[in-house]
Design a protein around this motif. Structure first.
Motif, PDB file in Angstrom:
ATOM      1  N   GLY A  56      68.977  35.216  78.848  1.00  0.00           N
ATOM      2  CA  GLY A  56      68.974  35.542  77.430  1.00  0.00           C
ATOM      3  C   GLY A  56      70.371  35.409  76.856  1.00  0.00           C
ATOM      4  N   ILE A  57      70.449  35.536  75.552  1.00  0.00           N
ATOM      5  CA  ILE A  57      71.724  35.466  74.843  1.00  0.00           C
ATOM      6  C   ILE A  57      71.856  36.713  73.974  1.00  0.00           C
ATOM      7  CG2 ILE A  57      73.111  34.197  73.163  1.00  0.00           C
ATOM      8  CD1 ILE A  57      72.725  32.602  75.722  1.00  0.00           C
ATOM      9  N   PHE A  58      72.941  37.450  74.200  1.00  0.00           N
ATOM     10  CA  PHE A  58      73.259  38.619  73.382  1.00  0.00           C
ATOM     11  C   PHE A  58      74.221  38.240  72.276  1.00  0.00           C
ATOM     12  CE2 PHE A  58      72.101  41.129  77.190  1.00  0.00           C
ATOM     13  CZ  PHE A  58      71.322  42.103  76.595  1.00  0.00           C
ATOM     14  N   ARG A  59      74.046  38.873  71.126  1.00  0.00           N
ATOM     15  CA  ARG A  59      75.002  38.813  70.027  1.00  0.00           C
ATOM     16  C   ARG A  59      75.524  40.237  69.865  1.00  0.00           C
ATOM     17  NH1 ARG A  59      72.244  37.327  64.881  1.00  0.00           N
ATOM     18  NH2 ARG A  59      72.208  35.263  65.782  1.00  0.00           N
ATOM     19  N   THR A  60      76.655  40.521  70.501  1.00  0.00           N
ATOM     20  CA  THR A  60      77.244  41.855  70.460  1.00  0.00           C
ATOM     21  C   THR A  60      78.737  41.740  70.184  1.00  0.00           C
ATOM     22  OG1 THR A  60      77.620  41.849  72.859  1.00  0.00           O
ATOM     23  CG2 THR A  60      75.559  42.836  72.082  1.00  0.00           C
ATOM     24  N   ALA A  61      79.377  42.881  69.994  1.00  0.00           N
ATOM     25  CA  ALA A  61      80.799  42.903  69.678  1.00  0.00           C
ATOM     26  C   ALA A  61      81.670  42.667  70.910  1.00  0.00           C
ATOM     27  CB  ALA A  61      81.169  44.229  69.023  1.00  0.00           C
ATOM     28  N   SER A  62      81.106  42.874  72.121  1.00  0.00           N
ATOM     29  CA  SER A  62      81.931  42.746  73.318  1.00  0.00           C
ATOM     30  C   SER A  62      81.075  42.486  74.550  1.00  0.00           C
ATOM     31  CB  SER A  62      82.739  44.023  73.544  1.00  0.00           C
ATOM     32  OG  SER A  62      81.864  45.093  73.879  1.00  0.00           O
ATOM     33  N   LEU A  63      81.728  42.019  75.585  1.00  0.00           N
ATOM     34  CA  LEU A  63      81.082  41.841  76.876  1.00  0.00           C
ATOM     35  C   LEU A  63      80.588  43.181  77.409  1.00  0.00           C
ATOM     36  CD1 LEU A  63      80.358  40.188  79.409  1.00  0.00           C
ATOM     37  CD2 LEU A  63      82.726  40.505  80.169  1.00  0.00           C
ATOM     38  N   HIS A 107      77.837  37.078  81.064  1.00  0.00           N
ATOM     39  CA  HIS A 107      79.046  36.258  80.961  1.00  0.00           C
ATOM     40  C   HIS A 107      79.308  35.884  79.515  1.00  0.00           C
ATOM     41  CE1 HIS A 107      79.117  35.487  85.314  1.00  0.00           C
ATOM     42  NE2 HIS A 107      77.797  35.474  85.208  1.00  0.00           N
ATOM     43  N   PRO A 108      80.585  35.862  79.084  1.00  0.00           N
ATOM     44  CA  PRO A 108      80.895  35.350  77.750  1.00  0.00           C
ATOM     45  C   PRO A 108      80.621  33.845  77.718  1.00  0.00           C
ATOM     46  CG  PRO A 108      82.912  36.031  78.894  1.00  0.00           C
ATOM     47  CD  PRO A 108      81.770  36.309  79.801  1.00  0.00           C
ATOM     48  N   TRP A 109      80.025  33.407  76.628  1.00  0.00           N
ATOM     49  CA  TRP A 109      79.639  32.001  76.479  1.00  0.00           C
ATOM     50  C   TRP A 109      80.066  31.525  75.101  1.00  0.00           C
ATOM     51  CZ3 TRP A 109      74.900  30.181  73.793  1.00  0.00           C
ATOM     52  CH2 TRP A 109      74.685  28.813  73.959  1.00  0.00           C
ATOM     53  N   MET A 110      80.877  30.495  75.073  1.00  0.00           N
ATOM     54  CA  MET A 110      81.371  29.972  73.799  1.00  0.00           C
ATOM     55  C   MET A 110      80.559  28.731  73.416  1.00  0.00           C
ATOM     56  SD  MET A 110      85.286  28.993  72.717  1.00  0.00           S
ATOM     57  CE  MET A 110      85.498  27.794  74.012  1.00  0.00           C
ATOM     58  N   THR A 111      80.169  28.686  72.149  1.00  0.00           N
ATOM     59  CA  THR A 111      79.445  27.532  71.628  1.00  0.00           C
ATOM     60  C   THR A 111      79.819  27.362  70.154  1.00  0.00           C
ATOM     61  OG1 THR A 111      77.286  26.464  71.514  1.00  0.00           O
ATOM     62  CG2 THR A 111      77.379  28.822  70.975  1.00  0.00           C
ATOM     63  N   PHE A 112      79.301  26.305  69.562  1.00  0.00           N
ATOM     64  CA  PHE A 112      79.596  26.043  68.158  1.00  0.00           C
ATOM     65  C   PHE A 112      78.916  27.054  67.254  1.00  0.00           C
ATOM     66  CE2 PHE A 112      80.375  21.875  70.029  1.00  0.00           C
ATOM     67  CZ  PHE A 112      81.614  21.582  69.473  1.00  0.00           C
ATOM     68  N   LYS A 113      79.612  27.465  66.206  1.00  0.00           N
ATOM     69  CA  LYS A 113      79.003  28.326  65.189  1.00  0.00           C
ATOM     70  C   LYS A 113      77.810  27.610  64.589  1.00  0.00           C
ATOM     71  CE  LYS A 113      83.094  30.926  63.815  1.00  0.00           C
ATOM     72  NZ  LYS A 113      84.075  31.198  62.766  1.00  0.00           N
ATOM     73  N   GLY A 114      76.778  28.371  64.263  1.00  0.00           N
ATOM     74  CA  GLY A 114      75.604  27.817  63.626  1.00  0.00           C
ATOM     75  C   GLY A 114      74.550  27.320  64.589  1.00  0.00           C
ATOM     76  N   ILE A 115      74.820  27.365  65.885  1.00  0.00           N
ATOM     77  CA  ILE A 115      73.816  26.890  66.843  1.00  0.00           C
ATOM     78  C   ILE A 115      72.572  27.791  66.825  1.00  0.00           C
ATOM     79  CG2 ILE A 115      74.633  28.082  68.920  1.00  0.00           C
ATOM     80  CD1 ILE A 115      74.150  25.233  70.278  1.00  0.00           C
ATOM     81  N   PHE A 116      72.775  29.070  66.527  1.00  0.00           N
ATOM     82  CA  PHE A 116      71.673  30.005  66.347  1.00  0.00           C
ATOM     83  C   PHE A 116      71.667  30.459  64.897  1.00  0.00           C
ATOM     84  CE2 PHE A 116      72.826  30.798  70.861  1.00  0.00           C
ATOM     85  CZ  PHE A 116      71.637  30.374  71.435  1.00  0.00           C
TER      86      PHE A 116
END
Length: 107
Positions: free
Chosen positions: A66-73, A96-105
């Motif tokens: 899954g993917i979390f959208r939170t303020a911190s790990l 794990h922190p995961w970096m991707t392009f803004k707007g992907i979700f």
């Protein structure tokens, strides 16, 4: 940590693995635990914290992601660790922190 480019965003990737109490058996207790696990995921989705989530269906050691959208790990790991299936030891949580392009979700 490193600087995040302006066009990128960090989400938190959740991996769920077989835990020490995992079993392929299906019992009423495990059905109840699975229901609690799914309800917890729905609650986090409704709160906007868990934006995508689901099982891996190859019956391997990894059971879901899954993917979390939170303020911190730390927040993402705490939410993942509070999952009833993780607390019962059926699953083990890794985030794990995961970096991707803004707007992907969608927001």
């Amino acid at each position: 940590m490193f600087d995040i480019p302006e066009n990128m965003i960090v989400y938190y990737l959740r991996l769920l693995k077989r835990g020490p109490n995992w079993t392929p058996e299906e019992t009423p207790e495990l059905e109840q635990l699975q229901s609690a696990h799914l309800a917890y995921g729905q609650k986090l989705r409704a709160e906007g914290k868990l934006i995508i989530n689901g099982p891996l269906i190859d019956n391997g050691y990894l059971r879901g992601c899954g993917i979390f959208r939170t303020a911190s790990l730390e927040e993402a790991q705490a939410l993942s660790d509070a999952d009833p299936a993780v607390q019962a030891g059926r699953l083990v949580s890794e985030v794990h922190p995961w970096m991707t392009f803004k707007g992907i979700f969608p927001d």
